[in-house]
Design a protein around this motif. Structure first.
Motif, mmCIF file in Angstrom:
data_model
loop_
_atom_site.group_PDB
_atom_site.id
_atom_site.type_symbol
_atom_site.label_atom_id
_atom_site.label_comp_id
_atom_site.label_asym_id
_atom_site.label_seq_id
_atom_site.Cartn_x
_atom_site.Cartn_y
_atom_site.Cartn_z
ATOM 1 N N UNK A 109 0.844 -1.189 0.000
ATOM 2 C CA UNK A 109 0.000 0.000 0.000
ATOM 3 C C UNK A 109 0.880 1.241 0.000
ATOM 4 N N UNK A 110 0.530 2.238 -0.800
ATOM 5 C CA UNK A 110 1.265 3.494 -0.875
ATOM 6 C C UNK A 110 0.305 4.671 -0.822
ATOM 7 N N UNK A 111 0.810 5.773 -0.323
ATOM 8 C CA UNK A 111 0.154 7.073 -0.468
ATOM 9 C C UNK A 111 1.010 7.804 -1.481
ATOM 10 N N UNK A 112 0.410 8.178 -2.604
ATOM 11 C CA UNK A 112 1.198 8.826 -3.641
ATOM 12 C C UNK A 112 0.594 10.143 -4.059
ATOM 13 N N UNK A 113 1.480 11.053 -4.420
ATOM 14 C CA UNK A 113 1.105 12.342 -4.975
ATOM 15 C C UNK A 113 1.530 12.318 -6.429
ATOM 16 N N UNK A 114 0.648 12.794 -7.310
ATOM 17 C CA UNK A 114 0.946 12.719 -8.732
ATOM 18 C C UNK A 114 0.383 13.923 -9.467
ATOM 19 N N UNK A 115 0.917 14.122 -10.667
ATOM 20 C CA UNK A 115 0.403 15.155 -11.566
ATOM 21 C C UNK A 115 0.032 14.507 -12.891
ATOM 22 N N UNK A 116 -0.875 15.145 -13.599
ATOM 23 C CA UNK A 116 -1.262 14.699 -14.938
ATOM 24 C C UNK A 116 -1.073 15.890 -15.872
ATOM 25 N N UNK A 117 -0.203 15.719 -16.860
ATOM 26 C CA UNK A 117 0.082 16.769 -17.832
ATOM 27 C C UNK A 117 -0.375 16.319 -19.207
ATOM 28 N N UNK A 118 -0.679 17.273 -20.048
ATOM 29 C CA UNK A 118 -1.029 16.983 -21.433
ATOM 30 C C UNK A 118 0.161 17.315 -22.312
ATOM 31 N N UNK A 119 0.557 16.353 -23.133
ATOM 32 C CA UNK A 119 1.684 16.529 -24.050
ATOM 33 C C UNK A 119 1.257 16.094 -25.441
ATOM 34 N N UNK A 120 2.079 16.453 -26.416
ATOM 35 C CA UNK A 120 1.844 16.037 -27.797
ATOM 36 C C UNK A 120 2.702 14.807 -28.089
ATOM 37 N N UNK A 121 2.124 13.774 -28.700
ATOM 38 C CA UNK A 121 2.909 12.601 -29.068
ATOM 39 C C UNK A 121 3.504 12.775 -30.457
ATOM 40 N N UNK A 122 4.143 11.724 -30.964
ATOM 41 C CA UNK A 122 4.811 11.813 -32.269
ATOM 42 C C UNK A 122 3.836 12.021 -33.425
ATOM 43 N N UNK A 123 2.543 11.745 -33.214
ATOM 44 C CA UNK A 123 1.523 11.963 -34.240
ATOM 45 C C UNK A 123 0.804 13.297 -34.056
ATOM 46 N N UNK A 124 1.361 14.166 -33.216
ATOM 47 C CA UNK A 124 0.769 15.467 -32.889
ATOM 48 C C UNK A 124 -0.629 15.341 -32.290
ATOM 49 N N UNK A 125 -0.829 14.297 -31.503
ATOM 50 C CA UNK A 125 -2.082 14.112 -30.776
ATOM 51 C C UNK A 125 -1.821 14.338 -29.295
ATOM 52 N N UNK A 126 -2.788 14.926 -28.620
ATOM 53 C CA UNK A 126 -2.644 15.169 -27.189
ATOM 54 C C UNK A 126 -2.778 13.864 -26.418
ATOM 55 N N UNK A 127 -1.844 13.653 -25.489
ATOM 56 C CA UNK A 127 -1.918 12.497 -24.600
ATOM 57 C C UNK A 127 -1.719 12.986 -23.170
ATOM 58 N N UNK A 128 -2.246 12.227 -22.222
ATOM 59 C CA UNK A 128 -2.051 12.566 -20.819
ATOM 60 C C UNK A 128 -0.888 11.751 -20.277
ATOM 61 N N UNK A 129 0.007 12.450 -19.592
ATOM 62 C CA UNK A 129 1.181 11.819 -19.001
ATOM 63 C C UNK A 129 1.087 11.995 -17.492
ATOM 64 N N UNK A 130 1.010 10.873 -16.785
ATOM 65 C CA UNK A 130 0.902 10.890 -15.330
ATOM 66 C C UNK A 130 2.272 10.657 -14.713
ATOM 67 N N UNK A 131 2.613 11.484 -13.719
ATOM 68 C CA UNK A 131 3.914 11.406 -13.063
ATOM 69 C C UNK A 131 3.738 11.275 -11.558
ATOM 70 N N UNK A 132 4.378 10.278 -10.977
ATOM 71 C CA UNK A 132 4.401 10.133 -9.520
ATOM 72 C C UNK A 132 5.411 11.148 -8.997
ATOM 73 N N UNK A 133 4.960 12.018 -8.102
ATOM 74 C CA UNK A 133 5.823 13.052 -7.546
ATOM 75 C C UNK A 133 6.426 12.585 -6.220
ATOM 76 N N UNK A 134 5.589 12.063 -5.335
ATOM 77 C CA UNK A 134 6.073 11.538 -4.049
ATOM 78 C C UNK A 134 5.401 10.215 -3.746
ATOM 79 N N UNK A 135 6.115 9.385 -2.997
ATOM 80 C CA UNK A 135 5.607 8.080 -2.552
ATOM 81 C C UNK A 135 5.866 7.944 -1.062
#
Length: 102
Positions: free
Chosen positions: A72-98
């Motif tokens: 079990x973990x308590x995690x803090x994360x962010x979700x950013x929108x980036x462009x992929x290689x096909x110029x489509x928006x994708x959501x990228x989730x990043x764990x900031x703290x665990x």
């Protein structure tokens, strides 16, 4: 002039809100490191995948090690929108703290 200032204000507000990401917090169980993704399930059983982890969090817990599966973990994360290689928006989730609950 008044309408120009309003348009300028709205444009600047939308730009700053698009780039500022608020961190979210969740309790989750670690499922494993699969296909370059850190996989967790939340308290309701939903599968949550994270593509990135901060250097601080990865130094604290090496989630590529199977010893953390089922923990079990308590995690803090962010979700950013980036462009992929096909110029489509994708959501990228990043764990900031665990943190493991005591």
């Amino acid at each position: 002039m008044k309408s120009l200032l309003t348009v300028l204000f709205l444009t600047l507000t939308s730009l700053t809100s698009a780039y500022s990401q608020d961190a979210e917090k969740m309790d989750a169980t670690f499922v494993g490191y699969e296909d370059d993704m850190y996989v967790f399930t939340d308290n309701e059983g939903y599968r949550v995948e994270f593509s990135n982890i901060s250097k601080e969090a990865s130094q604290k817990y090496d989630l590529t090690d199977p010893m953390y599966v089922g923990k079990q973990f308590i995690l803090t994360f962010t979700v950013d929108t980036e462009m992929d290689e096909d110029d489509e928006e994708i959501q990228v989730s990043t764990i900031v703290t665990l943190m493991m609950p005591q």
